[in-house]
Design a protein around this motif. Sequence first.
Motif, PDB file in Angstrom:
ATOM      1  N   VAL A   1     -75.360  27.293 -58.315  1.00 21.06           N
ATOM      2  CA  VAL A   1     -76.775  27.612 -58.315  1.00 21.06           C
ATOM      3  C   VAL A   1     -77.084  28.616 -57.212  1.00 21.06           C
ATOM      4  CG1 VAL A   1     -79.082  26.678 -58.031  1.00 21.06           C
ATOM      5  CG2 VAL A   1     -77.367  25.396 -59.320  1.00 21.06           C
ATOM      6  N   ALA A   2     -76.473  28.465 -56.041  1.00 22.54           N
ATOM      7  CA  ALA A   2     -76.752  29.382 -54.928  1.00 22.54           C
ATOM      8  C   ALA A   2     -75.575  29.433 -53.968  1.00 22.54           C
ATOM      9  CB  ALA A   2     -78.008  28.945 -54.192  1.00 22.54           C
ATOM     10  N   TYR A   3     -75.410  30.587 -53.355  1.00 23.88           N
ATOM     11  CA  TYR A   3     -74.411  30.768 -52.307  1.00 23.88           C
ATOM     12  C   TYR A   3     -75.115  30.749 -50.963  1.00 23.88           C
ATOM     13  CZ  TYR A   3     -71.113  32.458 -55.822  1.00 23.88           C
ATOM     14  OH  TYR A   3     -70.282  32.569 -56.895  1.00 23.88           O
ATOM     15  N   ARG A   4     -74.511  30.090 -49.981  1.00 20.79           N
ATOM     16  CA  ARG A   4     -75.031  30.118 -48.611  1.00 20.79           C
ATOM     17  C   ARG A   4     -74.319  31.238 -47.879  1.00 20.79           C
ATOM     18  NH1 ARG A   4     -75.079  24.975 -45.151  1.00 20.79           N
ATOM     19  NH2 ARG A   4     -76.238  26.372 -43.811  1.00 20.79           N
ATOM     20  N   ILE A   5     -75.098  32.173 -47.351  1.00 20.19           N
ATOM     21  CA  ILE A   5     -74.565  33.328 -46.653  1.00 20.19           C
ATOM     22  C   ILE A   5     -75.031  33.286 -45.203  1.00 20.19           C
ATOM     23  CG2 ILE A   5     -74.373  35.846 -46.614  1.00 20.19           C
ATOM     24  CD1 ILE A   5     -73.439  34.645 -49.279  1.00 20.19           C
ATOM     25  N   ALA A   6     -74.091  33.343 -44.267  1.00 23.92           N
ATOM     26  CA  ALA A   6     -74.410  33.451 -42.846  1.00 23.92           C
ATOM     27  C   ALA A   6     -74.565  34.934 -42.531  1.00 23.92           C
ATOM     28  CB  ALA A   6     -73.305  32.839 -41.995  1.00 23.92           C
ATOM     29  N   VAL A   7     -75.714  35.322 -42.007  1.00 29.05           N
ATOM     30  CA  VAL A   7     -76.006  36.722 -41.718  1.00 29.05           C
ATOM     31  C   VAL A   7     -76.059  36.911 -40.203  1.00 29.05           C
ATOM     32  CG1 VAL A   7     -77.648  38.613 -42.033  1.00 29.05           C
ATOM     33  CG2 VAL A   7     -77.347  36.900 -43.845  1.00 29.05           C
ATOM     34  N   VAL A   8     -75.176  37.779 -39.690  1.00 32.33           N
ATOM     35  CA  VAL A   8     -75.137  38.109 -38.267  1.00 32.33           C
ATOM     36  C   VAL A   8     -75.431  39.604 -38.152  1.00 32.33           C
ATOM     37  CG1 VAL A   8     -73.760  38.094 -36.156  1.00 32.33           C
ATOM     38  CG2 VAL A   8     -73.396  36.319 -37.889  1.00 32.33           C
ATOM     39  N   SER A   9     -76.661  39.952 -37.791  1.00 27.93           N
ATOM     40  CA  SER A   9     -77.058  41.367 -37.759  1.00 27.93           C
ATOM     41  C   SER A   9     -76.348  42.143 -36.667  1.00 27.93           C
ATOM     42  CB  SER A   9     -78.570  41.493 -37.577  1.00 27.93           C
ATOM     43  OG  SER A   9     -79.220  41.014 -38.723  1.00 27.93           O
ATOM     44  N   GLY A  10     -76.082  41.516 -35.533  1.00 31.29           N
ATOM     45  CA  GLY A  10     -75.370  42.205 -34.464  1.00 31.29           C
ATOM     46  C   GLY A  10     -76.260  43.117 -33.660  1.00 31.29           C
ATOM     47  N   ASP A  11     -75.717  44.280 -33.278  1.00 26.87           N
ATOM     48  CA  ASP A  11     -76.399  45.213 -32.395  1.00 26.87           C
ATOM     49  C   ASP A  11     -76.456  46.601 -33.021  1.00 26.87           C
ATOM     50  OD1 ASP A  11     -76.478  43.470 -29.933  1.00 26.87           O
ATOM     51  OD2 ASP A  11     -74.325  43.539 -30.265  1.00 26.87           O
ATOM     52  N   GLY A  12     -77.274  47.466 -32.422  1.00 26.33           N
ATOM     53  CA  GLY A  12     -77.296  48.874 -32.792  1.00 26.33           C
ATOM     54  C   GLY A  12     -77.415  49.097 -34.275  1.00 26.33           C
ATOM     55  N   ILE A  13     -76.412  49.755 -34.841  1.00 26.92           N
ATOM     56  CA  ILE A  13     -76.439  50.080 -36.267  1.00 26.92           C
ATOM     57  C   ILE A  13     -76.408  48.825 -37.141  1.00 26.92           C
ATOM     58  CG2 ILE A  13     -73.958  50.335 -36.593  1.00 26.92           C
ATOM     59  CD1 ILE A  13     -74.665  52.854 -38.289  1.00 26.92           C
ATOM     60  N   GLY A  14     -75.890  47.735 -36.609  1.00 29.87           N
ATOM     61  CA  GLY A  14     -75.885  46.483 -37.367  1.00 29.87           C
ATOM     62  C   GLY A  14     -77.282  46.014 -37.703  1.00 29.87           C
ATOM     63  N   THR A  15     -78.213  46.208 -36.773  1.00 29.79           N
ATOM     64  CA  THR A  15     -79.586  45.770 -37.027  1.00 29.79           C
ATOM     65  C   THR A  15     -80.268  46.638 -38.083  1.00 29.79           C
ATOM     66  OG1 THR A  15     -80.427  47.087 -35.173  1.00 29.79           O
ATOM     67  CG2 THR A  15     -79.850  44.786 -34.720  1.00 29.79           C
ATOM     68  N   ALA A  16     -79.754  47.834 -38.325  1.00 33.04           N
ATOM     69  CA  ALA A  16     -80.271  48.684 -39.408  1.00 33.04           C
ATOM     70  C   ALA A  16     -79.469  48.484 -40.686  1.00 33.04           C
ATOM     71  CB  ALA A  16     -80.225  50.154 -38.994  1.00 33.04           C
ATOM     72  N   GLY A  17     -78.171  48.266 -40.551  1.00 28.35           N
ATOM     73  CA  GLY A  17     -77.296  48.146 -41.714  1.00 28.35           C
ATOM     74  C   GLY A  17     -77.475  46.857 -42.495  1.00 28.35           C
ATOM     75  N   ILE A  18     -77.685  45.758 -41.806  1.00 28.67           N
ATOM     76  CA  ILE A  18     -77.821  44.471 -42.493  1.00 28.67           C
ATOM     77  C   ILE A  18     -79.052  44.443 -43.398  1.00 28.67           C
ATOM     78  CG2 ILE A  18     -78.227  42.000 -42.150  1.00 28.67           C
ATOM     79  CD1 ILE A  18     -75.293  42.844 -41.835  1.00 28.67           C
TER      80      ILE A  18
END
Length: 105
Positions: free
Chosen positions: A28-45
């Motif tokens: 029914v659903a997948y659980r995804i852990a999201v770690v945005s990180g820093d710099g470009i990660g905060t834009a990329g995620i």
Amino acid sequence: MSRAGLSGAGVSSAGVRGVGVSGAGVRVAYRIAVVSGDGIGTAGIPAALAVRGTPGDRFFRLDHFDWSCERYLRTGRMTPQDGPDTFSGHDAILPGAVGRPATPA
């Protein structure tokens, strides 16, 4: 979605991990852990999450983690003491870029 490369532990009696499993054994659903990180990660995620689109929203449960160099500079730790264990119930991890010059290697 391929089972290869998924992170986490625990298998339901239907043989499928996830937030819920229908009576037919369909995820029914997948659980995804999201770690945005820093710099470009905060834009990329956010961009990566945007591609999943509204129809896919019902298939994903996102858990966001503030694990970054910014957190390290504030608290002295990149992750909580039990950090890696918190991923055990997730089907996958979506990691962003982590790192910044002010953080010791």
